[in-house]
Design a protein around this motif. Structure first.
Motif, short mmCIF file in Angstrom:
data_model
loop_
_atom_site.label_atom_id
_atom_site.label_comp_id
_atom_site.label_asym_id
_atom_site.label_seq_id
_atom_site.Cartn_x
_atom_site.Cartn_y
_atom_site.Cartn_z
N VAL A 44 -1.73 0.39 10.11
CA VAL A 44 -2.04 1.05 8.83
C VAL A 44 -0.78 1.71 8.27
O VAL A 44 -0.46 1.58 7.09
CB VAL A 44 -3.19 2.07 9.01
N LEU A 45 -0.05 2.42 9.11
CA LEU A 45 1.19 3.07 8.65
C LEU A 45 2.18 2.05 8.10
O LEU A 45 2.76 2.26 7.02
CB LEU A 45 1.85 3.84 9.80
N ARG A 46 2.41 0.97 8.85
CA ARG A 46 3.37 -0.05 8.40
C ARG A 46 2.98 -0.61 7.03
O ARG A 46 3.82 -0.76 6.13
CB ARG A 46 3.48 -1.18 9.42
N VAL A 47 1.70 -0.92 6.85
CA VAL A 47 1.24 -1.50 5.59
C VAL A 47 1.38 -0.49 4.45
O VAL A 47 1.88 -0.82 3.37
CB VAL A 47 -0.22 -2.00 5.71
N VAL A 48 0.97 0.75 4.69
CA VAL A 48 1.04 1.76 3.63
C VAL A 48 2.50 2.11 3.32
O VAL A 48 2.86 2.29 2.15
CB VAL A 48 0.19 2.99 3.98
#
Length: 163
Positions: free
Chosen positions: A152-156
């Motif tokens: 989630v962090l990488r995508v956001v």
């Protein structure tokens, strides 16, 4: 020190992720639809005191994956910070410290924020929120909270233009 050009983008991305956790908690359902994929978010630790944050920091730094990846990590103190609404990391010649507000700002007394501050301790990045920090924070979150949160962090981060 180099200008911290992507600080605002990093904070915006992390704010979005914290909001995802808040909304999942409000609904009582950890399953979220994340850009067309269903993910199950793990529970996020919340802290009620500086002492509980300090105990958590010790546990994270003693975590086998953290010790293996960052074996030279030095101790990290936690102290109260009065009259301010944010947590922050500070390093002097003698000690490294996370300062957290006491009771007045519950948003800072949560796992994602504390892991952000621990990541500052694990990497002395210049600029402070540059690509090196982002990589360490994402790796730390993955080791402690799980691969879903790191994803989630990488995508956001990518969506916000964070490198």
């Amino acid at each position: 020190m180099t200008r911290d050009a992507q600080r605002t983008k990093v904070y915006a991305a992390e704010g979005f992720v914290r909001t995802m956790f808040d909304r999942a908690a409000e609904r009582g359902n950890p399953v979220v639809d994340f850009f067309g994929t269903q993910l199950t978010l793990p529970p996020e630790a919340r802290f009620g005191s500086v002492q509980s944050v300090a105990a958590y920091v010790e546990q994270v730094l003693a975590h086998p994956a953290v010790r293996e990846r960052w074996p030279a990590t030095t101790p990290l103190r936690v102290r109260p910070r009065r009259g301010v609404t944010a947590a922050h990391y500070e390093r002097t010649e003698n000690a490294a410290t996370i300062a957290v507000p006491e009771g007045r700002s519950a948003w800072a007394l949560r796992e994602l924020v504390i892991l952000h501050e621990i990541a500052h301790h694990l990497v002395d990045a210049d600029p402070p929120h540059g690509p090196e920090f982002v990589a360490v924070y994402t790796e730390l979150v993955g080791a402690v909270m799980g691969a879903e949160v790191a994803h989630v962090l990488r995508v956001v981060y990518a969506k916000e233009g964070v490198r």
